[in-house]
Design an enzyme around this catalytic site. Sequence first.
Site, PDB file in Angstrom:
ATOM      1  N   HIS A   1     -11.358  -6.423   7.731  1.00  0.00           N
ATOM      2  CA  HIS A   1     -12.112  -6.136   6.499  1.00  0.00           C
ATOM      3  C   HIS A   1     -13.380  -5.345   6.811  1.00  0.00           C
ATOM      4  O   HIS A   1     -14.364  -5.437   6.082  1.00  0.00           O
ATOM      5  CB  HIS A   1     -12.491  -7.427   5.765  1.00  0.00           C
ATOM      6  CG  HIS A   1     -11.315  -8.258   5.361  1.00  0.00           C
ATOM      7  ND1 HIS A   1     -10.672  -9.104   6.215  1.00  0.00           N
ATOM      8  CD2 HIS A   1     -10.658  -8.355   4.171  1.00  0.00           C
ATOM      9  CE1 HIS A   1      -9.665  -9.701   5.580  1.00  0.00           C
ATOM     10  NE2 HIS A   1      -9.638  -9.255   4.352  1.00  0.00           N
TER      11      HIS A   1
ATOM     12  N   GLU B   1       0.821  -1.216   0.000  1.00  0.00           N
ATOM     13  CA  GLU B   1       0.000   0.000   0.000  1.00  0.00           C
ATOM     14  C   GLU B   1       0.853   1.263   0.000  1.00  0.00           C
ATOM     15  O   GLU B   1       0.516   2.253  -0.655  1.00  0.00           O
ATOM     16  CB  GLU B   1      -0.959  -0.011   1.189  1.00  0.00           C
ATOM     17  CG  GLU B   1      -2.109  -1.011   1.049  1.00  0.00           C
ATOM     18  CD  GLU B   1      -1.705  -2.447   1.301  1.00  0.00           C
ATOM     19  OE1 GLU B   1      -0.608  -2.672   1.851  1.00  0.00           O
ATOM     20  OE2 GLU B   1      -2.472  -3.369   0.949  1.00  0.00           O
TER      21      GLU B   1
END
Lengths: 328, 324
Positions: free
Chosen positions: B129, B60
């Site tokens: 998540h 990321e």
Amino acid sequence: MSVQSVGDEPMTTHDLDLRSLHASMVRSRVLDDFSGELARRGMVSLAPAATGREGHHFAAMSALRPSDWLFGDLRSSASMIERGVSVRHWLAQRMGAASSAHGGHASSAEVTAKEANVVSVSSLMGTQLVHAVGVAMGMKARNDDSVVLAWYGPAAAATGDAHNAMNFAGVYSLPVIFYYCSSGDPAADALRLGGESYADRAEGYGIASATVDGSDVSGIAVEVAQAAARARSGGGATIIDGRTGGDPLAALEARLTAQGLDVAALRRSVATPLSQELRDAATALQAEGPPQVATLFEHVFEALDARLIEQRDSLLRHLKRFSDGTVD
Amino acid sequence: MPRMNIIQAVNAALDHALSEDEDVFVFGEDVGKFGGVFRATDGLQDKHGEGRVFDTPLSESGIVGTAIGMAIYGLKPVPEIQFSDFIYPAFDQIVSEMAKFRYRSGGQYPCGVTIRTPFGGGIRGGHYHSQSPEAYFAHTAGLKVVVPSDPYTAYGLLLASIDDPDPVIFLEPKRVYRASRADFEPNGFRLPLGKAAVDREGTDVTVITYGAMLHEARKACDLLAENNISAELIDLRSLVPLDEETILTSVEKTGRVVIVHEAARTCGFGGELAAIISEKALLHLEAPILRVTGYDTPFPYTLENQYLPDAFKIFEAAETTVDF
């Protein structure tokens, strides 16, 4: 003395102008000394010197084009002057002056010169290496045959972003030169890097590498020219393992002396007028006074949002009320 | 007029941006060949080519750092972070670099990156998540934080975010990615950043929310109406810039406020909203401002429906303000 480019580039001869290189190195030393003096007087914050690294900076730049982008670190601010930015413009940023390009928003080593393709420097370590990759990604996407060069040291080399940058550069075969400058202290470097050869890392990323001696300006120019030619011809990234040891200025002066030149005179011819120019510029910049308070809120976004306007106006009202330093 | 869910609206907006502007690039983990884990980029690589829509390594910080470089070069990168829970490795690049490039360069290097990322719970995703990180970014000067709630706002706000010359964190409510549907023509329209919508008008209490919670709040408003409480519902659409005017106008009318978000309560965006209302509309208030939020626990797996705000929790809070 000549350097030949390789790859798809037309074979060109790059004359390494040793006298010009000497002038750049002397200039850099004078700038460092002056920054140190201003720091002792409290007029400049953190601004580490380039001393010992000048070969890595200026011999490398001599092998690049003005259109190539430079990502520096805290030590490389003189690169903008090498690209024609004025001493006053540089010093204004060092001092956070009102007329500086960043208007006092950035600290002393965080210089910017878009007109010279010198990207805004961050005080953080290694983050800029991934930005260099992004610019190289843009160049590749736009068929721009410029390249990106990023200087960094052992601290940045230890970060996750150094890995991220090299991994991306390898995966996408990008026109970027990662120019590692060792500290000059092998024991200190060993505390940050496992292997003895930084260049060996390149193999794992599938990118090219070269090792240079920071006092060998010709060797640096040759390797950077080759890395740039490789990058321009689609051959991807290069890690340059820049070893820093002896004094690059002394080494260069030995060469110039051997050519029969009076290096002391050469040095004076650069340092004396530059020192005067710096003193004059510092006086003028001090006389400017600090930036207008309202500029605190500028360049957060392209335009001030309602919240920033409210905060700005509130601060200005407050300062106006207490401008005489009393509570009435 | 096509009927679209949020995934399709995001896909249509990206398709429009890629077609309209050659400076737009879309990339991230699995967004290219695979079309994204939620299919938001499905078919875009086939249509626009591997140079414009591409896969990245799983990194990321590498994705965002690369996007920053592309933006300062003059392009309009639209990276995807696969789940907002994965955004933290890029936190340094977002907070310390992306948000500061314009400021520290005195405007020489604007950084117009739009980071798309699905956020929020309710999909049995567990804590990695399901989280809602908006407060971290709203707290950071130099970032805009945009949160659509349905296909129409996802489309118009995403195009406006890509147009915007400054960095935008674009949080997509993945719980309603497919459940929320709307009929509209994806003709390139933009919705302005910093403009909230009054989703439903009312007179007794103002419910302020964003993202997937809009849908729970609508159900709560129905329940309140059945109990003779008239709720006004505000969908913020963007947290930064914030539409204070719409909020304050409503609060001055109703005198009661319930703020709803999924993120944990402490230092959540609701605290900021409550502070603004207190500072600017205190004398209009008839009751304390109440918050219905996630709890100050990590996001749970099995008990996520107990963790999340729902229509009944919102109903109860609104009722409390009315009965105060």
